[in-house]
Design a protein around this motif. Sequence first.
Motif, PDB file in Angstrom:
ATOM      1  N   LYS A  57       0.855  -1.188   0.000  1.00 19.28           N
ATOM      2  CA  LYS A  57       0.000   0.000   0.000  1.00 19.28           C
ATOM      3  C   LYS A  57       0.884   1.228   0.000  1.00 19.28           C
ATOM      4  O   LYS A  57       2.111   1.126   0.159  1.00 19.28           O
ATOM      5  N   ALA A  58       0.268   2.395  -0.157  1.00 15.86           N
ATOM      6  CA  ALA A  58       0.996   3.651  -0.200  1.00 15.86           C
ATOM      7  C   ALA A  58       1.919   3.753   1.008  1.00 15.86           C
ATOM      8  O   ALA A  58       1.535   3.454   2.137  1.00 15.86           O
ATOM      9  N   GLY A  59       3.160   4.131   0.742  1.00 16.09           N
ATOM     10  CA  GLY A  59       4.150   4.264   1.799  1.00 16.09           C
ATOM     11  C   GLY A  59       5.064   3.063   1.938  1.00 16.09           C
ATOM     12  O   GLY A  59       6.088   3.152   2.606  1.00 16.09           O
ATOM     13  N   ASN A  60       4.712   1.932   1.304  1.00 15.10           N
ATOM     14  CA  ASN A  60       5.573   0.750   1.382  1.00 15.10           C
ATOM     15  C   ASN A  60       6.730   0.868   0.394  1.00 15.10           C
ATOM     16  O   ASN A  60       6.618   1.501  -0.655  1.00 15.10           O
ATOM     17  N   LEU A  61       7.834   0.226   0.755  1.00 18.25           N
ATOM     18  CA  LEU A  61       9.038   0.198  -0.053  1.00 18.25           C
ATOM     19  C   LEU A  61       9.513  -1.251  -0.115  1.00 18.25           C
ATOM     20  O   LEU A  61       9.462  -1.959   0.888  1.00 18.25           O
ATOM     21  N   PHE A  62       9.937  -1.706  -1.293  1.00 17.90           N
ATOM     22  CA  PHE A  62      10.500  -3.052  -1.386  1.00 17.90           C
ATOM     23  C   PHE A  62      11.650  -3.055  -2.379  1.00 17.90           C
ATOM     24  O   PHE A  62      11.755  -2.177  -3.236  1.00 17.90           O
ATOM     25  N   ILE A  63      12.522  -4.040  -2.224  1.00 17.98           N
ATOM     26  CA  ILE A  63      13.712  -4.154  -3.066  1.00 17.98           C
ATOM     27  C   ILE A  63      13.608  -5.421  -3.898  1.00 17.98           C
ATOM     28  O   ILE A  63      13.267  -6.490  -3.384  1.00 17.98           O
ATOM     29  N   VAL A  64      13.920  -5.286  -5.179  1.00 15.67           N
ATOM     30  CA  VAL A  64      13.973  -6.432  -6.079  1.00 15.67           C
ATOM     31  C   VAL A  64      15.449  -6.718  -6.344  1.00 15.67           C
ATOM     32  O   VAL A  64      16.148  -5.904  -6.947  1.00 15.67           O
ATOM     33  N   PRO A  65      15.946  -7.850  -5.870  1.00 16.89           N
ATOM     34  CA  PRO A  65      17.367  -8.178  -6.078  1.00 16.89           C
ATOM     35  C   PRO A  65      17.711  -8.346  -7.561  1.00 16.89           C
ATOM     36  O   PRO A  65      16.835  -8.542  -8.413  1.00 16.89           O
ATOM     37  N   ARG A  66      18.981  -8.306  -7.847  1.00 21.22           N
ATOM     38  CA  ARG A  66      19.470  -8.456  -9.223  1.00 21.22           C
ATOM     39  C   ARG A  66      18.982  -9.771  -9.832  1.00 21.22           C
ATOM     40  O   ARG A  66      19.033 -10.814  -9.191  1.00 21.22           O
ATOM     41  N   PHE A  67      18.512  -9.690 -11.077  1.00 21.32           N
ATOM     42  CA  PHE A  67      18.056 -10.819 -11.887  1.00 21.32           C
ATOM     43  C   PHE A  67      16.775 -11.486 -11.377  1.00 21.32           C
ATOM     44  O   PHE A  67      16.365 -12.495 -11.927  1.00 21.32           O
ATOM     45  N   PHE A  68      16.141 -10.966 -10.346  1.00 21.92           N
ATOM     46  CA  PHE A  68      14.882 -11.523  -9.865  1.00 21.92           C
ATOM     47  C   PHE A  68      13.736 -10.946 -10.701  1.00 21.92           C
ATOM     48  O   PHE A  68      13.799  -9.809 -11.160  1.00 21.92           O
ATOM     49  N   VAL A  69      12.682 -11.721 -10.896  1.00 18.02           N
ATOM     50  CA  VAL A  69      11.515 -11.309 -11.673  1.00 18.02           C
ATOM     51  C   VAL A  69      10.485 -10.711 -10.727  1.00 18.02           C
ATOM     52  O   VAL A  69      10.217 -11.258  -9.658  1.00 18.02           O
ATOM     53  N   VAL A  70       9.889  -9.577 -11.134  1.00 19.07           N
ATOM     54  CA  VAL A  70       8.879  -8.918 -10.305  1.00 19.07           C
ATOM     55  C   VAL A  70       7.640  -8.632 -11.140  1.00 19.07           C
ATOM     56  O   VAL A  70       7.724  -8.327 -12.325  1.00 19.07           O
ATOM     57  N   SER A  71       6.471  -8.770 -10.502  1.00 22.32           N
ATOM     58  CA  SER A  71       5.201  -8.395 -11.110  1.00 22.32           C
ATOM     59  C   SER A  71       4.398  -7.618 -10.083  1.00 22.32           C
ATOM     60  O   SER A  71       4.397  -7.961  -8.901  1.00 22.32           O
ATOM     61  N   LYS A  72       3.735  -6.565 -10.554  1.00 21.64           N
ATOM     62  CA  LYS A  72       2.911  -5.733  -9.677  1.00 21.64           C
ATOM     63  C   LYS A  72       1.476  -5.778 -10.191  1.00 21.64           C
ATOM     64  O   LYS A  72       1.245  -5.625 -11.388  1.00 21.64           O
ATOM     65  N   ILE A  73       0.528  -5.991  -9.272  1.00 22.83           N
ATOM     66  CA  ILE A  73      -0.885  -6.107  -9.639  1.00 22.83           C
ATOM     67  C   ILE A  73      -1.675  -5.142  -8.760  1.00 22.83           C
ATOM     68  O   ILE A  73      -1.761  -5.345  -7.543  1.00 22.83           O
ATOM     69  N   GLY A  74      -2.225  -4.099  -9.340  1.00 21.08           N
ATOM     70  CA  GLY A  74      -2.978  -3.109  -8.584  1.00 21.08           C
ATOM     71  C   GLY A  74      -4.359  -3.603  -8.204  1.00 21.08           C
ATOM     72  O   GLY A  74      -4.963  -4.411  -8.911  1.00 21.08           O
ATOM     73  N   ASN A  75      -4.850  -3.116  -7.077  1.00 21.22           N
ATOM     74  CA  ASN A  75      -6.236  -3.373  -6.673  1.00 21.22           C
ATOM     75  C   ASN A  75      -7.158  -2.536  -7.547  1.00 21.22           C
ATOM     76  O   ASN A  75      -6.688  -1.705  -8.332  1.00 21.22           O
ATOM     77  N   PRO A  76      -8.483  -2.704  -7.439  1.00 23.79           N
ATOM     78  CA  PRO A  76      -9.395  -1.961  -8.316  1.00 23.79           C
ATOM     79  C   PRO A  76      -9.210  -0.442  -8.298  1.00 23.79           C
ATOM     80  O   PRO A  76      -9.424   0.221  -9.305  1.00 23.79           O
ATOM     81  N   GLU A  77      -8.784   0.132  -7.165  1.00 26.48           N
ATOM     82  CA  GLU A  77      -8.583   1.587  -7.130  1.00 26.48           C
ATOM     83  C   GLU A  77      -7.275   1.994  -7.797  1.00 26.48           C
ATOM     84  O   GLU A  77      -7.005   3.178  -7.981  1.00 26.48           O
ATOM     85  N   GLY A  78      -6.440   1.029  -8.152  1.00 28.67           N
ATOM     86  CA  GLY A  78      -5.188   1.312  -8.838  1.00 28.67           C
ATOM     87  C   GLY A  78      -4.013   1.379  -7.885  1.00 28.67           C
ATOM     88  O   GLY A  78      -4.163   1.330  -6.667  1.00 28.67           O
ATOM     89  N   MET A  79      -2.840   1.496  -8.465  1.00 26.22           N
ATOM     90  CA  MET A  79      -1.618   1.586  -7.676  1.00 26.22           C
ATOM     91  C   MET A  79      -0.590   2.363  -8.492  1.00 26.22           C
ATOM     92  O   MET A  79      -0.413   2.111  -9.675  1.00 26.22           O
ATOM     93  N   GLU A  80       0.038   3.333  -7.840  1.00 25.68           N
ATOM     94  CA  GLU A  80       1.097   4.111  -8.482  1.00 25.68           C
ATOM     95  C   GLU A  80       2.393   3.856  -7.737  1.00 25.68           C
ATOM     96  O   GLU A  80       2.405   3.787  -6.513  1.00 25.68           O
ATOM     97  N   TRP A  81       3.490   3.730  -8.483  1.00 23.43           N
ATOM     98  CA  TRP A  81       4.787   3.490  -7.870  1.00 23.43           C
ATOM     99  C   TRP A  81       5.872   4.125  -8.712  1.00 23.43           C
ATOM    100  O   TRP A  81       5.658   4.497  -9.853  1.00 23.43           O
ATOM    101  N   PHE A  82       7.036   4.250  -8.117  1.00 22.67           N
ATOM    102  CA  PHE A  82       8.218   4.584  -8.883  1.00 22.67           C
ATOM    103  C   PHE A  82       9.355   3.710  -8.385  1.00 22.67           C
ATOM    104  O   PHE A  82       9.338   3.219  -7.260  1.00 22.67           O
ATOM    105  N   SER A  83      10.326   3.504  -9.256  1.00 19.23           N
ATOM    106  CA  SER A  83      11.458   2.653  -8.912  1.00 19.23           C
ATOM    107  C   SER A  83      12.759   3.403  -9.119  1.00 19.23           C
ATOM    108  O   SER A  83      12.894   4.189 -10.056  1.00 19.23           O
ATOM    109  N   ILE A  84      13.694   3.144  -8.241  1.00 18.82           N
ATOM    110  CA  ILE A  84      15.051   3.656  -8.366  1.00 18.82           C
ATOM    111  C   ILE A  84      15.903   2.465  -8.780  1.00 18.82           C
ATOM    112  O   ILE A  84      15.876   1.410  -8.135  1.00 18.82           O
ATOM    113  N   ILE A  85      16.644   2.635  -9.863  1.00 19.31           N
ATOM    114  CA  ILE A  85      17.432   1.563 -10.432  1.00 19.31           C
ATOM    115  C   ILE A  85      18.915   1.842 -10.172  1.00 19.31           C
ATOM    116  O   ILE A  85      19.384   2.948 -10.396  1.00 19.31           O
ATOM    117  N   ALA A  86      19.632   0.821  -9.721  1.00 19.40           N
ATOM    118  CA  ALA A  86      21.024   0.985  -9.311  1.00 19.40           C
ATOM    119  C   ALA A  86      22.016   0.839 -10.458  1.00 19.40           C
ATOM    120  O   ALA A  86      23.048   0.189 -10.323  1.00 19.40           O
TER     121      ALA A  86
END
Length: 122
Positions: free
Chosen positions: A40-69
């Motif tokens: 939810k809004a305010g959460n932060l998570f890290i995706v390790p190198r070469f790991f696969v990630v998928s994001k699925i928003g709830n009906p109200e939607g979800m906005e995010w941004f990512s910082i890439i190293a």
Amino acid sequence: MCSPGFSCDSALQVTYIVRGSGRVQIVGVDGKRVLETTVKAGNLFIVPRFFVVSKIGNPEGMEWFSIIATPNPIFTHLVGRTSAWKALSPQVLQAAFNVPAEVEQAICSKRNNAEIFFPSSN
């Protein structure tokens, strides 16, 4: 939904949820799920190198941004115009999923251009 994707150049990805909520799934290089959680809004998570990630928003939607190293990240998605599956022959996909040619064609003909999917209004 954001198509499952990963960094091809070993970039580390830090993602912050700005608005809304949804689910995140991360799979390791060995194919085992390492995270499946609700965010939810305010959460932060890290995706390790070469790991696969998928994001699925709830009906109200979800906005995010990512910082890439890395200064020039290279990402690929499992569907869409940069799909890793496009490099595989139909015969390999049929064998991998144990499906007949018709099913493989149906899967590969869907969502050829987009990595972000929107729900149908039907």
